[in-house]
Structure formats: structure tokens, C-alpha cells
Design a protein around this motif. Sequence first.
Motif, PDB file in Angstrom:
ATOM      1  N   TYR A  20     -19.514  -6.114  34.402  1.00  0.00           N
ATOM      2  CA  TYR A  20     -20.678  -6.038  35.506  1.00  0.00           C
ATOM      3  C   TYR A  20     -21.247  -4.863  35.533  1.00  0.00           C
ATOM      4  O   TYR A  20     -22.636  -4.714  35.862  1.00  0.00           O
ATOM      5  N   LEU A  21     -20.943  -3.559  35.384  1.00  0.00           N
ATOM      6  CA  LEU A  21     -21.441  -2.296  35.564  1.00  0.00           C
ATOM      7  C   LEU A  21     -22.607  -2.280  34.409  1.00  0.00           C
ATOM      8  O   LEU A  21     -23.869  -1.828  34.962  1.00  0.00           O
ATOM      9  N   GLN A  23     -24.093  -4.944  33.267  1.00  0.00           N
ATOM     10  CA  GLN A  23     -25.175  -5.884  33.500  1.00  0.00           C
ATOM     11  C   GLN A  23     -25.875  -5.326  34.775  1.00  0.00           C
ATOM     12  O   GLN A  23     -27.147  -5.494  34.856  1.00  0.00           O
ATOM     13  N   PHE A  24     -25.370  -4.455  35.555  1.00  0.00           N
ATOM     14  CA  PHE A  24     -25.715  -4.033  36.825  1.00  0.00           C
ATOM     15  C   PHE A  24     -27.204  -2.991  36.510  1.00  0.00           C
ATOM     16  O   PHE A  24     -28.066  -2.970  37.190  1.00  0.00           O
ATOM     17  N   ILE A  46     -22.123   1.614  44.567  1.00  0.00           N
ATOM     18  CA  ILE A  46     -21.312   0.373  44.396  1.00  0.00           C
ATOM     19  C   ILE A  46     -19.966   0.430  44.438  1.00  0.00           C
ATOM     20  O   ILE A  46     -19.387   1.422  44.160  1.00  0.00           O
ATOM     21  N   VAL A  57     -18.895  -7.327  44.246  1.00  0.00           N
ATOM     22  CA  VAL A  57     -19.318  -6.121  44.623  1.00  0.00           C
ATOM     23  C   VAL A  57     -20.001  -6.059  45.842  1.00  0.00           C
ATOM     24  O   VAL A  57     -20.490  -6.985  46.353  1.00  0.00           O
ATOM     25  N   VAL A  59     -22.733  -3.190  47.591  1.00  0.00           N
ATOM     26  CA  VAL A  59     -23.696  -2.140  47.295  1.00  0.00           C
ATOM     27  C   VAL A  59     -24.218  -1.466  48.629  1.00  0.00           C
ATOM     28  O   VAL A  59     -24.284  -2.004  49.760  1.00  0.00           O
ATOM     29  N   ILE A  71     -32.881  -1.573  43.485  1.00  0.00           N
ATOM     30  CA  ILE A  71     -32.085  -2.836  42.926  1.00  0.00           C
ATOM     31  C   ILE A  71     -32.733  -3.959  43.339  1.00  0.00           C
ATOM     32  O   ILE A  71     -33.361  -3.797  44.110  1.00  0.00           O
ATOM     33  N   THR A  75     -30.119  -9.277  42.539  1.00  0.00           N
ATOM     34  CA  THR A  75     -28.713  -8.319  42.626  1.00  0.00           C
ATOM     35  C   THR A  75     -27.984  -8.404  43.991  1.00  0.00           C
ATOM     36  O   THR A  75     -27.020  -8.582  44.262  1.00  0.00           O
ATOM     37  N   ALA A  79     -24.386  -9.835  45.887  1.00  0.00           N
ATOM     38  CA  ALA A  79     -23.391  -9.184  46.389  1.00  0.00           C
ATOM     39  C   ALA A  79     -22.477  -9.622  47.570  1.00  0.00           C
ATOM     40  O   ALA A  79     -22.858 -10.340  48.096  1.00  0.00           O
TER      41      ALA A  79
END
Length: 86
Positions: A20-21, A23-24, A46, A57, A59, A71, A75, A79
Motif C-alpha cells: 500500500y505504501l 502504491q500510495f 498516514i 488507511v 490520512v 494527495i 486516494t 481512505a
Amino acid sequence: MAALTRAGAARAQRQVKAAYLYQFAGFVEWPEGSFARSDSALGGMINFVVADQKLRVEVALKPLASARLRISARTLSAAYNVRGAP
């Protein structure tokens, strides 16, 4: 046997967090000089939470704004929780 199952679940959770990080990072605008050093942490920007037996996640917008990071709306809409207006 249960210890092995817990260890496997913990390993799987770490792998999901890492993915995930990774891709984030692609959904964030990273302006030059956003961080003091190249190895600076993302800090409280995050946070991972387990909700409904799924890894989700949260944010925090204020730390993102302080680091001059933007961001994507897509995304943010995915969240589990978005905290604080910048």
C-alpha cells in the motif's frame, strides 16, 4: 500451530502495508525539498487501521500540507478516515 498462524497473519499484514505504501507514493505530488533529508519518515501522515477485518488507511491532512505534499482526491476517497483540514 496457532503461533504459526499468527506469525503468518502478521507477515501478510506487513506485506500488505508495504504494498500500500508503495502504491500510495504514486498518488502524491512530491515537490523538490518536501523533506529535510532523503530518508525522512512520513510521520503521522498516514496510519493503518483494521476495520471490518480489513486493513484500511487513515490520512492526516495537516502533516501532508506542512510537508507541501498533495494527495490525489481518488486516494482520499478510498481512505477509511481523513483527519484535519490543512
